[in-house]
Every structure is written in C-alpha cells, then in structure tokens.
Design a protein around this motif. Structure first.
Motif, mmCIF file in Angstrom:
data_model
loop_
_atom_site.group_PDB
_atom_site.id
_atom_site.type_symbol
_atom_site.label_atom_id
_atom_site.label_comp_id
_atom_site.label_asym_id
_atom_site.label_seq_id
_atom_site.Cartn_x
_atom_site.Cartn_y
_atom_site.Cartn_z
ATOM 1 N N GLY A 167 0.800 -1.218 0.000
ATOM 2 C CA GLY A 167 0.000 0.000 0.000
ATOM 3 C C GLY A 167 0.832 1.267 0.000
ATOM 4 O O GLY A 167 0.346 2.331 -0.346
ATOM 5 N N ARG A 168 2.098 1.145 0.385
ATOM 6 C CA ARG A 168 2.970 2.324 0.418
ATOM 7 C C ARG A 168 3.642 2.565 -0.931
ATOM 8 O O ARG A 168 4.385 3.521 -1.094
ATOM 9 N N GLU A 169 3.366 1.697 -1.911
ATOM 10 C CA GLU A 169 3.914 1.850 -3.268
ATOM 11 C C GLU A 169 3.079 2.893 -4.014
ATOM 12 O O GLU A 169 1.865 2.738 -4.149
ATOM 13 N N PRO A 170 3.691 3.974 -4.504
ATOM 14 C CA PRO A 170 2.931 4.983 -5.238
ATOM 15 C C PRO A 170 2.250 4.383 -6.471
ATOM 16 O O PRO A 170 2.883 3.682 -7.264
ATOM 17 N N HIS A 171 0.946 4.640 -6.611
ATOM 18 C CA HIS A 171 0.175 4.093 -7.723
ATOM 19 C C HIS A 171 -1.047 4.956 -7.961
ATOM 20 O O HIS A 171 -1.390 5.824 -7.162
#
Length: 191
Positions: A167-171
């Motif tokens: 969830g902390r991966e920018p998307h």
C-alpha cells in the motif's frame, strides 16, 4: 411488584466446534487430546460434534489441556454485518467514482471498500500517484476494465483479475472503457 423469573434457554450451548477448532489450532489429534484428558476418542468426538454435553469437570480438564478459559467457549460470536444498502459512503479522492465502506467502521484489522464507476464515466484514482497507509493493498476487479499505474509500469486488469501491492507503493488507477466498473479493495491494516 415481584420480579418475573428469567426463562432459561431451551437450546443447548454448542461448544463442540469451538473445542475442535482450538484442538486443531494446537495441532493436536483427537487421539492425543483424548489421551491427555483420559477420555475415549469416540466420547471426545461426540463432544466435539455436540452430540453429548461434557460434565463440568471434564470440560474444565479439556480447557486446561487446551490452555483456554471455559468462558471462551460460551462467548457470543464476534460477527458484524454491513448491509449493501446501508454501507457508508466514503471518498478516498478518486474522480468519477462512488465508494462505500463494506467492513465495519471501527474494524482495526482490515478495511474493505467497493468502488463503482457508472457507465459512461471514465473514472480514476487521480492524475498523481498516491499511497495508502496500509501494508497490503489488494484490488479485485468485479466488472469492467481498469489500468493500475506505477512509477515504472502499468497493469491492465479485466473482470476477475486481482492485483496485490504494498500500500505504500505509489500508484494510481483509471477505468479503460465507458461500460462502468466495480472494484473491491482490501487494505491491511486499515488506511
């Protein structure tokens, strides 16, 4: 005025499935537990299937061996229902999307969201990449087609596809057609 007597429950307390679940969680076979509590395997099996009620002393012995409190067997189930028509609407910043919270508002372990894109609308999670404060973000496409964009890649998803990411991966995401879409998001822990 005299108090009215309390009516006893007519149904038996069904504790067998809870005993079986704890036994299995402890990686004990029915034979092993039967030996430890000095019961026959068949009698313990009947207790687990709620065909017979154990004596109080037998129940205390079983609970001692399984390292649980007797009261745990009788507590009410922790079940919460969120009805589709009563699910609270939320807004996580998407454009052209209706979002509702399907999990209970105060559930600390998981958050389940449904996003609906109406037909004729090209919706998105916004132009900029974003993160959620969840360790795990799972996206399942119930209907429609979407694209999920990352800094270094883009994945197109069709109905039935599931994407799992940190969830902390920018998307960000966007719908790919104007037939509408329905998405299911699962966040662990809740954002």
């Amino acid at each position: 005025m005299r108090p009215l007597p309390v009516e006893p429950r007519t149904e038996r307390a069904a504790i067998g499935s809870r005993l079986r679940a704890v036994r299995q969680a402890r990686s004990l076979t029915i034979e092993q537990l039967a030996d430890l509590v000095q019961l026959t395997k068949s009698h313990l099996s009947r207790i687990e299937r709620d065909l017979v009620s154990p004596s109080v002393s037998t129940l205390v012995t079983i609970c001692d061996v399984l390292s649980i409190e007797v009261g745990e067997l009788f507590r009410a189930s922790d079940v919460k229902v969120v009805r589709r028509d009563e699910a609270p609407q939320i807004n996580l910043g998407g454009e052209g999307v209706h979002e509702v919270l399907l999990s209970p508002r105060l559930e600390p372990r998981i958050q389940v969201l449904r996003s609906r894109v109406d037909p004729g609308v090209i919706a998105s999670g916004g132009n900029d990449l974003y993160t959620v404060s969840a360790q795990l973000d799972v996206l399942h496409v119930i209907s429609g087609r979407i694209a999920v964009r990352f800094a270094d890649a883009e994945h197109e998803l069709d109905a039935g596809d599931t994407l799992t990411l940190d969830g902390r991966e920018p998307h960000s995401w966007r719908s790919l057609d104007d037939n509408g879409a329905e998405l299911l998001w699962v966040l662990l822990p809740p954002a």
